[in-house]
Enzyme design. Structure first.
Site, PDB file in Angstrom:
ATOM      1  N   SER A 157       0.826  -1.206   0.000  1.00 23.26           N
ATOM      2  CA  SER A 157       0.000   0.000   0.000  1.00 23.26           C
ATOM      3  C   SER A 157       0.857   1.252   0.000  1.00 23.26           C
ATOM      4  O   SER A 157       1.655   1.471   0.917  1.00 23.26           O
ATOM      5  CB  SER A 157      -0.897   0.013   1.232  1.00 23.26           C
ATOM      6  OG  SER A 157      -1.482   1.295   1.371  1.00 23.26           O
TER       7      SER A 157
ATOM      8  N   HIS B 211      -0.986  -1.157  -4.291  1.00 23.73           N
ATOM      9  CA  HIS B 211      -2.299  -0.895  -3.701  1.00 23.73           C
ATOM     10  C   HIS B 211      -2.446   0.606  -3.477  1.00 23.73           C
ATOM     11  O   HIS B 211      -1.641   1.219  -2.767  1.00 23.73           O
ATOM     12  CB  HIS B 211      -2.421  -1.654  -2.373  1.00 23.73           C
ATOM     13  CG  HIS B 211      -3.800  -1.672  -1.795  1.00 23.73           C
ATOM     14  ND1 HIS B 211      -4.765  -2.551  -2.225  1.00 23.73           N
ATOM     15  CD2 HIS B 211      -4.372  -0.927  -0.817  1.00 23.73           C
ATOM     16  CE1 HIS B 211      -5.877  -2.357  -1.524  1.00 23.73           C
ATOM     17  NE2 HIS B 211      -5.666  -1.373  -0.668  1.00 23.73           N
TER      18      HIS B 211
ATOM     19  N   ASP C 144      -6.444  -6.635   4.026  1.00 19.27           N
ATOM     20  CA  ASP C 144      -5.825  -5.314   4.079  1.00 19.27           C
ATOM     21  C   ASP C 144      -5.973  -4.741   5.474  1.00 19.27           C
ATOM     22  O   ASP C 144      -7.082  -4.576   5.965  1.00 19.27           O
ATOM     23  CB  ASP C 144      -6.518  -4.398   3.055  1.00 19.27           C
ATOM     24  CG  ASP C 144      -6.007  -2.958   3.077  1.00 19.27           C
ATOM     25  OD1 ASP C 144      -5.031  -2.676   3.787  1.00 19.27           O
ATOM     26  OD2 ASP C 144      -6.601  -2.124   2.376  1.00 19.27           O
TER      27      ASP C 144
ATOM     28  N   MET D  75     -11.488  -6.369   5.076  1.00 23.27           N
ATOM     29  CA  MET D  75     -10.685  -5.400   5.821  1.00 23.27           C
ATOM     30  C   MET D  75     -10.321  -5.958   7.198  1.00 23.27           C
ATOM     31  O   MET D  75     -11.191  -6.428   7.932  1.00 23.27           O
ATOM     32  CB  MET D  75     -11.449  -4.084   5.992  1.00 23.27           C
ATOM     33  CG  MET D  75     -11.642  -3.292   4.711  1.00 23.27           C
ATOM     34  SD  MET D  75     -10.078  -2.772   3.942  1.00 23.27           S
ATOM     35  CE  MET D  75      -9.388  -1.690   5.211  1.00 23.27           C
TER      36      MET D  75
END
Length: 218
Positions: A6, A29, A171, A133
């Site tokens: 990310s 990401h 994530d 998530m």
């Protein structure tokens, strides 16, 4: 087993060189936040368009925004290879997923920690990825929520039962200490922010995470 670092944890003033640091990853990401769906504001279409032109790897855009039905297809058109919308924000998720695929992107659906997966299982045939998530979306550097692992397993089980090819992404707080339990639960795409960009050698961190996940592959 794919690693998608990310860039939320990257140096925003030097994004091109920060993407080059993770050229050995599978995806970059990109966290898009609008200050409405989540209480944080990051970057949007013009930046994604610019990143798509220079990134050595495909962009995996995670849209933490209101009204993805309107905005998400534009991210596919801007060059994102995978576009993930939040189910909590989408008004017609099936139509949106199909529109994303028509625009040439992989279609992803994200679910927040408090959102159950079961009501959306029938969308799997139109989805290329489900993102579970493992933190509340909005900010990087949060600690991993192990209580989301049963949901990851539930998604994986549904994908297998329906004979699909849908990827299962996690994530939030994914690191060398948490990635194995994610892989054990059935995840196959791993978003890691500070675990990669906080490392001295980001590429080595990507390799280490992938090796740990592969050791626990289903």
């Amino acid at each position: 087993m794919q690693i998608s670092p990310s860039i939320l944890s990257a140096d925003f003033a030097n994004l091109q060189s920060e993407l080059d640091r993770i050229a050995n990853a599978d995806w970059a990401h990109v966290d898009v936040m609008d200050g409405h769906f989540v209480p944080n504001l990051t970057l949007g279409l013009p930046v994604v368009e610019a990143l798509a032109k220079v990134s050595p790897i495909p962009l995996d855009c995670h849209l933490m925004i209101d009204d993805p039905d309107r905005w998400a297809p534009m991210y596919a058109e801007a060059g994102a290879s995978s576009v993930t919308f939040h189910i909590e924000a989408a008004s017609d998720p099936r139509a949106l997923a199909r529109t994303l695929r028509q625009a040439g992107a992989r279609a992803g659906m994200a679910i927040k920690p408090g959102t159950a997966f079961a009501p959306y299982e029938d969308l799997l045939s139109d989805l290329d990825m489900v993102l579970v998530m493992t933190v509340e979306p909005g900010f990087g550097g949060q600690s991993f929520m192990a209580d989301q692992m049963p949901k990851v397993a539930q998604v994986r089980e549904a994908v297998q039962r329906m004979g699909g090819e849908t990827w299962v992404q996690v994530d939030g707080g994914v690191s060398a200490t948490t990635i194995e339990q994610c892989a054990d639960a059935g995840a196959d795409v791993f978003v890691a922010g500070s675990a990669v960009y906080g490392a001295e050698d980001a590429a080595a961190a990507v390799d280490e995470l992938r090796a740990l996940a592969l050791g626990h592959a289903h």
